[in-house]
Scaffold this active site. Structure first.
Site, PDB file in Angstrom:
ATOM      1  CB  SER A 141      -0.900  -0.005   1.240  1.00  0.00           C
ATOM      2  OG  SER A 141      -0.095  -0.176   2.398  1.00  0.00           O
ATOM      3  CD  GLU A 142       4.750  -0.399   1.350  1.00  0.00           C
ATOM      4  OE1 GLU A 142       3.945  -0.854   0.506  1.00  0.00           O
ATOM      5  OE2 GLU A 142       5.349  -1.125   2.157  1.00  0.00           O
ATOM      6  CB  VAL A 143       2.498   3.902  -4.419  1.00  0.00           C
ATOM      7  CG1 VAL A 143       3.901   3.491  -4.846  1.00  0.00           C
ATOM      8  CG2 VAL A 143       1.487   2.826  -4.738  1.00  0.00           C
ATOM      9  CE  LYS A 144      -4.782   2.408  -2.980  1.00  0.00           C
ATOM     10  NZ  LYS A 144      -5.892   1.594  -2.534  1.00  0.00           N
ATOM     11  CG  LEU A 145       0.344   4.912   2.973  1.00  0.00           C
ATOM     12  CD1 LEU A 145       1.021   3.859   3.837  1.00  0.00           C
ATOM     13  CD2 LEU A 145      -0.782   5.584   3.749  1.00  0.00           C
TER      14      LEU A 145
END
Ligand code: COA
Length: 257
Positions: free
Chosen positions: A132-136
């Site tokens: 999920s990192e790119v969403k953060l």
């Protein structure tokens, strides 16, 4: 207690135990987990390590409060902190005992690093995975060597960039998990892998893991042929190899069982 270790027979069960926060990990949990893996790895009584988690979810990955607080630290402190997470992944990857990850519910972000750094993973049908990192606004940086090793670069392009949730059956085909079973069968499936691991020679298992790392990269050239030939020459003449070969031919159990 956020991380606990229980030794049962020759198995060390390391448990993430902070279900209220979905087993998200901060610097102190990272330190405890690293210590737990190092001590299980150095414990002669332990033959196999199982990484598991209490509650509905395996882990929500890095603690996002801790990640945000990093914004107040200087670049060197940030690098040192990130290196401690990298050190945890390496402690799992290089653990001198085989490591099985037991996964239920969500395994997001850094949790996928823990799972892919393990030698194998068993997931419940309800497991779901997400980078999920790119969403953060960040990337799965220190876990990337292990995740890319598990799923391959092309698949990683997709899941690193889309942050799609990966259901258990897809995780199986991507190589994140090696078994997907109903949650009620997680323990028996893990136990069957433990039994298989216990039946094999401990030093040979770790040599096998190192071998895979060595032959996965680079050309199949003379250096690689030499490496594989030297390895079998060394192992079949060593104590463990002689014991295993002798035990089979003499129809008895080898000494490590
Ligand atoms: N860091 C810190 N706290 C977290 C967290 C994380 N990574 N993930 C969940 N929490 C906290 C929530 O803030 C909430 O705290 P509260 O009870 O004080 O409000 C609590 O854990 C429960 O979270 P909730 O989202 O209600 O649980 P859920 O069971 O509905 O969903 C997840 C579980 C894991 C799917 C969901 O929490 C989630 O998506 N978390 C973020 C995961 C993520 O993106 N991690 C990447 C890290 S790089």
């Amino acid at each position: 207690m956020s991380v606990s270790t229980k030794i049962e027979g020759r198995v060390a069960r390391i448990t993430l135990d902070n279900p209220d926060k979905r087993n998200a990990f901060d610097d102190s949990i990272i330190a405890s987990l690293t210590k737990a893996f190092k001590s299980a790895g150095n414990d002669d009584a332990v033959r196999v390590v199982v990484l598991q988690a209490a509650g509905k979810h395996f882990s929500a990955g890095a603690d996002l409060n801790w990640m945000r607080a990093m914004g107040k630290l200087d670049p060197q402190q940030n690098r040192d902190d990130a290196l401690r997470l990298a050190g945890l992944m390496q402690a799992i990857d290089q653990c001198p005992k085989p490591v099985i990850a037991r996964v239920q519910g969500a395994a997001f972000g850094g949790a996928l690093g823990l799972i892919c750094a393990a030698d194998m993973a068993v997931a419940a049908e309800n497991a779901r995975f997400c980078l999920s990192e790119v969403k953060l606004g960040i990337v799965p940086a220190v876990i990337s060597p292990y995740v890319v090793r598990a799923m391959g670069a092309r698949q990683a392009n997709r899941y690193f960039m889309t942050a799609e949730v990966i259901p258990a059956d897809r995780a199986l085909s991507l190589g994140i998990a090696q078994e997907v079973v109903p949650e009620s069968e997680l323990d028996t499936t893990v136990d069957a892998l433990v039994d298989a691991l216990l039946s094999a020679a401990p030093r040979a298992q770790i040599e096998a893991r190192d071998l895979i790392a060595r032959v996965s990269h680079g050309p199949i050239d003379q250096a690689m042929l030499d490496h594989t030939a030297n390895l079998i020459a060394r192992l079949r003449t060593g104590d463990e190899g002689q014991e295993g070969l002798g035990a089979f031919l003499e129809k008895r159990k080898p000494g490590w069982i």
